[in-house]
Design a protein around this motif. Sequence first.
Motif, short mmCIF file in Angstrom:
data_model
loop_
_atom_site.label_atom_id
_atom_site.label_comp_id
_atom_site.label_asym_id
_atom_site.label_seq_id
_atom_site.Cartn_x
_atom_site.Cartn_y
_atom_site.Cartn_z
N UNK A 121 3.18 -7.96 2.23
CA UNK A 121 4.20 -7.24 1.46
C UNK A 121 5.52 -7.25 2.22
N UNK B 34 -5.25 0.91 1.32
CA UNK B 34 -6.25 1.94 1.03
C UNK B 34 -5.70 3.36 1.11
N UNK B 35 -4.46 3.49 1.58
CA UNK B 35 -3.82 4.82 1.63
C UNK B 35 -2.31 4.59 1.61
N UNK C 51 -5.32 -4.40 -1.07
CA UNK C 51 -4.41 -3.33 -1.45
C UNK C 51 -4.48 -2.19 -0.44
N UNK D 181 -10.13 -6.08 7.63
CA UNK D 181 -10.67 -6.71 6.44
C UNK D 181 -12.12 -7.06 6.76
N UNK D 182 -12.98 -7.05 5.75
CA UNK D 182 -14.41 -7.20 6.03
C UNK D 182 -14.90 -8.65 5.96
N UNK D 183 -13.96 -9.60 5.94
CA UNK D 183 -14.35 -11.01 5.91
C UNK D 183 -13.51 -11.80 6.90
N UNK E 231 3.67 0.84 7.17
CA UNK E 231 2.79 -0.20 7.71
C UNK E 231 3.43 -1.03 8.82
N UNK E 232 2.71 -1.18 9.90
CA UNK E 232 3.02 -2.22 10.89
C UNK E 232 2.03 -3.36 10.65
N UNK F 57 -0.57 4.01 -1.84
CA UNK F 57 -1.96 3.62 -1.95
C UNK F 57 -2.05 2.62 -3.10
N UNK F 58 -2.62 1.46 -2.85
CA UNK F 58 -2.78 0.47 -3.91
C UNK F 58 -1.71 -0.60 -3.96
N UNK F 59 -0.70 -0.52 -3.09
CA UNK F 59 0.27 -1.62 -2.98
C UNK F 59 -0.42 -2.83 -2.35
#
Lengths: 372, 372, 372, 372
Positions: D351, D300-301, D298, D341-343, D305-306, D358-360
Amino acid sequence: MSKELISQENIVVGEIANGLPLTIPVYRLKGDGTGPNVYIQANMHGAEVQGNAVIYQLLEQLKSLKLRGDITLVPYANPIGCNQKSGEFTLGRFDPITGTNWNRMYRFNKALPSQVAEQHKDCDDATLKAAFKQALVADIDSQLTGPDYSLTTGKRIALNLQKLAHQADIVLDLHTGPISSQHLYCPEYAKDSASYFNIEHVLLIPSDFDGAMDEASFCPWWSLSEELAKQGREFAVQVEAFTVELGSQEKIDLSAAHEDANSILSYLNHKEVLVDAAYHPKAMTRYACMLEDYVAYYAPMGGMVEYLAPLGGHIKAGEPIAHILRMERYLSEQPLQTLSFDKDAIAILHFASASVNQGTELYKFFTNVFEL
Amino acid sequence: MSKELISQENIVVGEIANGLPLTIPVYRLKGDGTGPNVYIQANMHGAEVQGNAVIYQLLEQLKSLKLRGDITLVPYANPIGCNQKSGEFTLGRFDPITGTNWNRMYRFNKALPSQVAEQHKDCDDATLKAAFKQALVADIDSQLTGPDYSLTTGKRIALNLQKLAHQADIVLDLHTGPISSQHLYCPEYAKDSASYFNIEHVLLIPSDFDGAMDEASFCPWWSLSEELAKQGREFAVQVEAFTVELGSQEKIDLSAAHEDANSILSYLNHKEVLVDAAYHPKAMTRYACMLEDYVAYYAPMGGMVEYLAPLGGHIKAGEPIAHILRMERYLSEQPLQTLSFDKDAIAILHFASASVNQGTELYKFFTNVFEL
Amino acid sequence: MSKELISQENIVVGEIANGLPLTIPVYRLKGDGTGPNVYIQANMHGAEVQGNAVIYQLLEQLKSLKLRGDITLVPYANPIGCNQKSGEFTLGRFDPITGTNWNRMYRFNKALPSQVAEQHKDCDDATLKAAFKQALVADIDSQLTGPDYSLTTGKRIALNLQKLAHQADIVLDLHTGPISSQHLYCPEYAKDSASYFNIEHVLLIPSDFDGAMDEASFCPWWSLSEELAKQGREFAVQVEAFTVELGSQEKIDLSAAHEDANSILSYLNHKEVLVDAAYHPKAMTRYACMLEDYVAYYAPMGGMVEYLAPLGGHIKAGEPIAHILRMERYLSEQPLQTLSFDKDAIAILHFASASVNQGTELYKFFTNVFEL
Amino acid sequence: MSKELISQENIVVGEIANGLPLTIPVYRLKGDGTGPNVYIQANMHGAEVQGNAVIYQLLEQLKSLKLRGDITLVPYANPIGCNQKSGEFTLGRFDPITGTNWNRMYRFNKALPSQVAEQHKDCDDATLKAAFKQALVADIDSQLTGPDYSLTTGKRIALNLQKLAHQADIVLDLHTGPISSQHLYCPEYAKDSASYFNIEHVLLIPSDFDGAMDEASFCPWWSLSEELAKQGREFAVQVEAFTVELGSQEKIDLSAAHEDANSILSYLNHKEVLVDAAYHPKAMTRYACMLEDYVAYYAPMGGMVEYLAPLGGHIKAGEPIAHILRMERYLSEQPLQTLSFDKDAIAILHFASASVNQGTELYKFFTNVFEL
């Protein structure tokens, strides 16, 4: 100039139901006063976000340039449209309450040019220009300070932006089409300037006012020029205003935005807004069409569309431009219909979805195209 | 006449994305040919459903009456708007794709009146009327049979309805306001007819064409009358057309619909559409205002509104018309603001929701009211 | 206490596309620490605005009362839903992007009650209560401070509100129905408290968790109580939480809000939140039904509905509850259908629009009603 | 087989507000009875239209093939969603009135497997299978023929489709993501079958029922298998059901549809639905992940977005996956944020719009990927 020399102001243009203010960020860069002033806004239509990226790329370059004129940059020009979601997409082309197109609410007081032409007929050009500019801003102010019940939500936003725009000599309104190639709305009198943008397709528009920002910016000056011509005085149109259609909506592309910023800087350089800058237009063939020859092609039947015409590409009369799939008729009819257009044309944009009703605008075409 | 003498036809006015046809039911009753023909439609705006109930109540009475003129009745005039839900409410005031008001897409070919006035200047009135009616229908047909890519979804619906309307001498378009008292849009020249409806509030409108059904029906005839006046010929406007605002949207009330049907039958009886019928207008004071005096009152701030002005009631300048609650300012400001209007007025309608942005249309008021 | 003793904080619960913060106003009144703490929120669903007016009327009275417990009041609990317009109405029942009901996103970590019951089995009741309250808040905090990509828009709003609610002993979530009579969602164990509200209709709900604020507030405590019962320990459910359905959506009525504030103050007085206050419940017959007996009645056909059942009124099986008008079938069928329900019932609410598809929820009925 | 051997039926699944029926076209091809029966539907979510083109390409090929099993093909499975426009895009993921996801309304009567396992415990496998199939269809019928006020709009559509699906041994529900690479939802027990589709990414899903068509088709059989295992009887899951995610929404691509039809025919050939057909899977590495490892990312802010991660591509933990532009903070913060992403992961979809709160939900990622 460095980033420190950019100033920011957040103007309040309304209030929403829970009482929070609607604000718009305004960035300003000061010139040395020797060149024309510039106003650039983006994202009046909610889904048309790429202009914000162009303003980002403009700021990134402008902060290291010297300016003759002042430049005002307004991203997120419409704080309602920008945040109006319906499903995944942004439903920000019109006021969700009234249906009114956000870019049809600007003002043009048609009485003003003749009034000013009459009142200042003995002034020199510079004084006349200053007087008319002042009259335009005052006219907007009189609307903004009228009875507090007299303005619609959209009108209040539009007037606030227009007040900024009327203080400039050059106005650029950054838009996008649905799925679209780049094109430029250019008033006929400013045709020569169109060649300084790196935009292949140019729509030449007449002096009719239909409520859009570009028209609201140049129509008063065009009209003033015509009033003075009646007096036998030649007075060039003092303001240039363009709607720059950057490509497709719902997308941010920073690299394309960099190219678009260069295109705009090339035009601004030509207009002597910049000091010693090295922005020049690209060599390219530029195609133009008159607004009356810009043809909408509505879906002749309902169905699911595969778009075939290359955007920006030249198509021949009778060539396939789309398939329409009609799966409820698989047995009773030809379920895959092929559409064509009856004129040679350039396909400029098409609808954003494959699902169309009969009568949905499928394409817009340049016809009777000529080289600029 | 009994129910068997009513005929039904379902006309196809478009096609949706999954290929299914958009159809509209058309009911027809035949007169004996000695009176004017009548066209009545309802529900062009999706949420304005009460007109369907009025058509129901009209049919229930008409089936036992003798008619001089033909009557055509069209419920569910807009098969897209009628079925366009967004949450619990019906979002059918404008095309959900384009934002265009469904009642602004009718056609008026402004060249037609002068053409017909010129071509038929030697005809008698009856022949001239017939010729102009034929020309109006032919003009619509030329649009409907143009290139299959030339019509928007809404235009195709509008033209199909208008073709029916142009065949009548009396046109009634049944609408409602959001939360509203009854009122009538009446062309200035037909002012005397307004007194035959049981409607207390009458808006007198000029001959300007803005795309609505009533205007599309009477403007050509008004314009023809003016063209002939230029020739020195007096030619009464041959068609009467009204927009009847029945009350509030999103509601069906069969008993109110019965009253409204009686009101319409009283007018039709006055126009000699009915044979030996006993429908007469109620005695009531009717208040009128000119369209230019019909004032929209936009919310001067965002917030939550308690509406105070009684609809249809006379309010005095400065009286409270609404409270606006602004709970985010409970400590910092007066959280409950009282609004008033600066003129004496009749409150005709108000917004459908308590939640408003700054600039949302809160009320519409009759001002400079006079008795009819 | 006077207005100065109320404090306000605006908490940030998210950010929208143009970067502006989503904030919610939080009002706090301090008690002397001898009574239970209270949390009241309103307007989680965008159209359900009347709760804001109730909070206004509560504040107007609370500012002159002495309090034992702290009271936290949150109007405009959902800054997205509150401002989401689609046409004139407020489309704020669900996230416009995902369709998720805003009141189904609260959290209940089902592992927590047994963990705390185990860890604190040797504590006295007060310590256990404090520990569980702390654990609930810590659990919410762990969600709010997780990876920054892990929360949806709605979840972040919900968790921020829930963190406030978990600090209280009494939680009231103010809602409305579409067109509705007043009713109360009450957990079965708190049935006795229902009689202290001036609300005639009470829905008794089980301990199942379905994501709503009331459930999120009482389910953990109910579950803790059951865990401890397994240990043989009797531990009353420590928190009471209710959803208060105030009437119809899209409306502000300050006088009704004053009544509702009195109803809530009567309940709070009973719970000893207030010092020496004179709020007492009205004498009235209160009717209850179990949640499983709360029956939705979906439209058995599409059409235009005239609602006939009086809201809050007792209807008999087989009585007419609605007419459905189907004007496209005027000649082919009975165009006016009468609907009835096959059980004795109380009609609690009905749909907000007359236009319904087959399967639209027309009514909700209490069945198997009993007096409380 | 030629086109003449395909039959069409239009089933009525509801009625809209103006009384017109909602219908769905159903195409049927007969097999010789020696192979499994197949049910394929498309476009349950309104914007996910590409499945209709796949059904077109399937029909074009099936008409010249010999079949062992019957094949039922249902394009335009949701006549409401398919036609629900909001701006240019199709708002058909959830019921516009209630917000309920159209693909969460199917039914699974959890009592049925144990009932049938008990009643038919002495039957052989074929009889048991027939009895359970019959019980599933009867259970749907009992819902469709219950009180006429008991079904929601979406439930009635879902049950009508499910009744068709329960008669098949193989069920394919054709969907798309927003902007997406191809992927397959596959029940864990049918993992081996996944390799017969030409789809690189496979999600393995457990037996939990959440209301979707694929689950509604296989969960009862999986559950029956588990019930019989308790009796000590081994009984393979008799039905395979998949959700096939074809790519991006709002698009028709006939050439990609041809490829997808071949992919499905390859699987059907493997399942011996076709006689002597030459459809075989392509050689490719297929990557799988467990549903619990399918991670939503989601925003974070809030911002514009690109998207940077290639769909279907493998990304490393910490690599840039998106830029977020925040132009209102140009001077006060870094206006261009880079997200990672942390993985390690495969980016499956993102999307559909650049504008996010934030949260989409920005991305969905396969993590803990393994080769199939």
